[in-house]
Design a protein around this motif. Structure first.
Motif, PDB file in Angstrom:
ATOM      1  N   SER A   1       0.986  -1.340  -0.127  1.00  0.00           N
ATOM      2  CA  SER A   1       0.224   0.091  -0.107  1.00  0.00           C
ATOM      3  C   SER A   1       0.898   1.177   0.079  1.00  0.00           C
ATOM      4  CB  SER A   1      -0.966   0.093   1.163  1.00  0.00           C
ATOM      5  OG  SER A   1      -1.780  -0.995   1.181  1.00  0.00           O
ATOM      6  N   ASP A   2       2.047   1.263   0.690  1.00  0.00           N
ATOM      7  CA  ASP A   2       2.962   2.471   0.731  1.00  0.00           C
ATOM      8  C   ASP A   2       2.110   3.680   0.802  1.00  0.00           C
ATOM      9  OD1 ASP A   2       5.257   3.651   0.379  1.00  0.00           O
ATOM     10  OD2 ASP A   2       5.476   3.630  -1.849  1.00  0.00           O
TER      11      ASP A   2
ATOM     12  N   LEU B   1       6.766  11.469   6.695  1.00  0.00           N
ATOM     13  CA  LEU B   1       6.691  12.837   7.243  1.00  0.00           C
ATOM     14  C   LEU B   1       8.102  13.484   7.385  1.00  0.00           C
ATOM     15  CD1 LEU B   1       3.996  12.150   9.967  1.00  0.00           C
ATOM     16  CD2 LEU B   1       3.498  13.230   7.684  1.00  0.00           C
ATOM     17  N   PRO B   2       7.885  14.847   7.090  1.00  0.00           N
ATOM     18  CA  PRO B   2       9.441  15.547   6.964  1.00  0.00           C
ATOM     19  C   PRO B   2       9.796  15.560   8.372  1.00  0.00           C
ATOM     20  CG  PRO B   2       7.460  16.772   7.037  1.00  0.00           C
ATOM     21  CD  PRO B   2       6.900  15.740   6.738  1.00  0.00           C
ATOM     22  N   HIS B   3      11.329  15.301   8.449  1.00  0.00           N
ATOM     23  CA  HIS B   3      12.013  15.447   9.639  1.00  0.00           C
ATOM     24  C   HIS B   3      12.850  16.706   9.607  1.00  0.00           C
ATOM     25  CE1 HIS B   3      12.045  11.151  11.314  1.00  0.00           C
ATOM     26  NE2 HIS B   3      11.195  11.045  10.215  1.00  0.00           N
ATOM     27  N   CYS B   4      13.654  16.848  10.499  1.00  0.00           N
ATOM     28  CA  CYS B   4      14.368  18.310  10.476  1.00  0.00           C
ATOM     29  C   CYS B   4      15.561  18.052  11.305  1.00  0.00           C
ATOM     30  CB  CYS B   4      13.432  19.484  10.998  1.00  0.00           C
ATOM     31  SG  CYS B   4      14.603  20.943  11.343  1.00  0.00           S
ATOM     32  N   THR B   5      16.753  18.399  10.794  1.00  0.00           N
ATOM     33  CA  THR B   5      18.089  18.266  11.545  1.00  0.00           C
ATOM     34  C   THR B   5      18.142  19.079  12.703  1.00  0.00           C
ATOM     35  OG1 THR B   5      19.224  19.607   9.840  1.00  0.00           O
ATOM     36  CG2 THR B   5      19.270  17.354   9.706  1.00  0.00           C
ATOM     37  N   THR B   6      18.298  18.590  13.891  1.00  0.00           N
ATOM     38  CA  THR B   6      18.631  19.397  15.131  1.00  0.00           C
ATOM     39  C   THR B   6      20.040  19.806  15.283  1.00  0.00           C
ATOM     40  OG1 THR B   6      19.026  17.253  16.390  1.00  0.00           O
ATOM     41  CG2 THR B   6      16.797  18.077  16.106  1.00  0.00           C
TER      42      THR B   6
ATOM     43  N   THR C   1       9.001   5.331   0.522  1.00  0.00           N
ATOM     44  CA  THR C   1       8.687   4.266  -0.641  1.00  0.00           C
ATOM     45  C   THR C   1       9.842   3.771  -1.439  1.00  0.00           C
ATOM     46  OG1 THR C   1       7.367   4.288  -2.859  1.00  0.00           O
ATOM     47  CG2 THR C   1       8.671   6.343  -2.284  1.00  0.00           C
ATOM     48  N   THR C   2      11.192   4.621  -1.134  1.00  0.00           N
ATOM     49  CA  THR C   2      12.185   3.752  -1.883  1.00  0.00           C
ATOM     50  C   THR C   2      12.858   2.801  -0.907  1.00  0.00           C
ATOM     51  OG1 THR C   2      13.810   5.172  -0.460  1.00  0.00           O
ATOM     52  CG2 THR C   2      13.054   6.110  -2.570  1.00  0.00           C
ATOM     53  N   VAL C   3      12.211   2.551   0.299  1.00  0.00           N
ATOM     54  CA  VAL C   3      12.577   1.223   1.086  1.00  0.00           C
ATOM     55  C   VAL C   3      11.470   0.193   0.774  1.00  0.00           C
ATOM     56  CG1 VAL C   3      12.972   0.604   3.441  1.00  0.00           C
ATOM     57  CG2 VAL C   3      13.545   2.778   2.861  1.00  0.00           C
TER      58      VAL C   3
ATOM     59  N   ARG D   1      -2.396   0.040  -9.012  1.00  0.00           N
ATOM     60  CA  ARG D   1      -1.515   1.048  -8.709  1.00  0.00           C
ATOM     61  C   ARG D   1      -2.362   2.262  -8.077  1.00  0.00           C
ATOM     62  NH1 ARG D   1       0.396   2.211 -14.869  1.00  0.00           N
ATOM     63  NH2 ARG D   1      -1.651   1.956 -14.878  1.00  0.00           N
ATOM     64  N   PRO D   2      -1.794   3.266  -7.235  1.00  0.00           N
ATOM     65  CA  PRO D   2      -2.659   4.334  -6.736  1.00  0.00           C
ATOM     66  C   PRO D   2      -3.189   5.150  -7.865  1.00  0.00           C
ATOM     67  CG  PRO D   2      -0.284   4.675  -6.446  1.00  0.00           C
ATOM     68  CD  PRO D   2      -0.370   3.262  -7.058  1.00  0.00           C
ATOM     69  N   GLU D   3      -4.323   5.688  -7.436  1.00  0.00           N
ATOM     70  CA  GLU D   3      -4.950   6.677  -8.450  1.00  0.00           C
ATOM     71  C   GLU D   3      -4.127   7.746  -8.508  1.00  0.00           C
ATOM     72  OE1 GLU D   3      -9.238   7.970  -9.910  1.00  0.00           O
ATOM     73  OE2 GLU D   3      -9.068   7.095  -7.681  1.00  0.00           O
ATOM     74  N   PHE D   4      -3.809   8.398  -7.419  1.00  0.00           N
ATOM     75  CA  PHE D   4      -3.066   9.621  -7.077  1.00  0.00           C
ATOM     76  C   PHE D   4      -2.027   9.446  -6.320  1.00  0.00           C
ATOM     77  CE2 PHE D   4      -2.283  13.653  -4.835  1.00  0.00           C
ATOM     78  CZ  PHE D   4      -1.821  14.666  -6.028  1.00  0.00           C
ATOM     79  N   SER D   5      -0.714   9.954  -6.464  1.00  0.00           N
ATOM     80  CA  SER D   5       0.653   9.660  -5.682  1.00  0.00           C
ATOM     81  C   SER D   5       1.261  11.232  -5.728  1.00  0.00           C
ATOM     82  CB  SER D   5       1.433   8.998  -6.269  1.00  0.00           C
ATOM     83  OG  SER D   5       2.764   8.630  -5.620  1.00  0.00           O
ATOM     84  N   SER D   6       1.297  11.561  -4.444  1.00  0.00           N
ATOM     85  CA  SER D   6       2.057  12.636  -3.937  1.00  0.00           C
ATOM     86  C   SER D   6       2.639  12.362  -2.575  1.00  0.00           C
ATOM     87  CB  SER D   6       1.076  13.796  -3.920  1.00  0.00           C
ATOM     88  OG  SER D   6       1.791  14.992  -3.438  1.00  0.00           O
ATOM     89  N   THR D   7       2.236  13.228  -1.545  1.00  0.00           N
ATOM     90  CA  THR D   7       2.739  12.870  -0.018  1.00  0.00           C
ATOM     91  C   THR D   7       2.138  11.807   0.508  1.00  0.00           C
ATOM     92  OG1 THR D   7       0.976  14.293   0.679  1.00  0.00           O
ATOM     93  CG2 THR D   7       3.435  15.164   0.267  1.00  0.00           C
ATOM     94  N   GLY D   8       0.816  11.246  -0.255  1.00  0.00           N
ATOM     95  CA  GLY D   8       0.267  10.286   0.146  1.00  0.00           C
ATOM     96  C   GLY D   8      -0.217   9.302  -1.253  1.00  0.00           C
TER      97      GLY D   8
END
Length: 272
Positions: A140-141, A147-152, A173-175, A251-258
């Motif tokens: 399903s991916d 979610l975005p991380h941020c370097t501390t 998704t690359t994993v 395949r997903p109908e729409f692919s972006s952040t989700g």
């Protein structure tokens, strides 16, 4: 590389990157979008509350089973209409679970607890059920970018210097779709999570809940829900497709952040 960042360098990548919509709605609150001391306290509170609520214990199990019953009732009202593809992917295990574990009994808390204990007596059935759930999560991916991380802090990573305060997207998704980790990643195959003896095997690249400091705190609860919801539905219904399986596009109908799933015509036939 994702695990090296989120696990081996978990403190350096533990910040939450900017999510404008979340910031607009939550105003910096909430365990998902917060940072710093506020995030630490909220995460500690969430984990403690889940633990005290009885994660993995009878109290929360019964609440999940109650929700599962509502799901069954909703399915009964919408037979033959459109369903999420997750249910389609779960069809493969339905006859095994229902014929061996539940044997046509009514769905009750006692039945589900007995059913789970029965699964433990049939290791191969338990393993295949878990393998199906793992593959649904991988296939399903749902959040391909993560979610975005941020370097501390300033961090040296992969031959680059990433400055403090840089937003980083782990691209889960690359994993989950890495052909070196999962051969033929576009193929739905629960067998990839089974060893030669039919026992379930966890895969290091299965990261649907992310990893490191920002891993989903409700992972244990979610896994319990997935098992109970899936087995409850498959006990009560035979899920079939009304079109040839070769014509179904997964395949997903729409692919972006989700990844948004397509709609599928399915038939939910009550089991007698």
């Amino acid at each position: 590389m994702v695990k090296k960042a989120l696990i081996d360098n978990k403190d350096a990548f533990r910040g939450r990157g900017r999510m404008p919509l979340s910031e607009h709605v939550l105003k910096g609150y909430g365990i998902t979008g917060s940072n710093g001391e506020r995030w630490k306290q909220m995460r500690r509170f969430a984990l403690t509350t889940l633990r005290n609520f009885g994660m993995g214990k009878r109290s929360i199990e019964e609440r999940i089973q109650e929700e599962a019953q509502f799901l069954v009732e909703e399915f009964s009202k919408t037979e033959g209409k459109l369903f999420d593809p997750t249910f389609l992917l779960g069809c493969a295990v339905s006859n095994i679970i229902c014929s061996v574990v539940f044997a046509g009994t009514e769905t009750t808390s006692t039945t589900l607890r007995y059913g789970f204990l029965t699964l433990l007596k049939y290791p191969q059935i338990q393993a295949y059920t878990e393998a199906v759930i793992y593959e649904i999560q991988r296939f399903s991916d749902i959040i391909p970018t993560g979610l975005p991380h941020c370097t501390t802090e300033d961090v040296s990573f992969g031959g680059y210097t990433i400055p403090k305060g840089t937003d980083v997207f782990p691209l889960l998704t690359t994993v989950l779709k890495d052909p070196e980790q999962f051969p033929e990643p576009e193929l739905f195959s629960p067998d990839r999570f089974l060893d030669d003896k039919g026992a379930v095997k966890r895969h290091a690249a299965l990261l649907p809940f992310s990893a490191g400091r920002r891993i989903c705190p409700g992972e244990g609860l979610a896994r319990m829900e997935l098992f109970l919801f899936l087995t409850t539905l498959l006990q009560k219904f035979t899920l079939t497709t009304v079109v040839p399986t070769d014509d179904i596009d997964l395949r997903p109908e729409f692919s972006s952040t989700g990844h948004l799933p397509r709609y599928y015509k399915m038939s939910a036939v009550p089991r007698h």
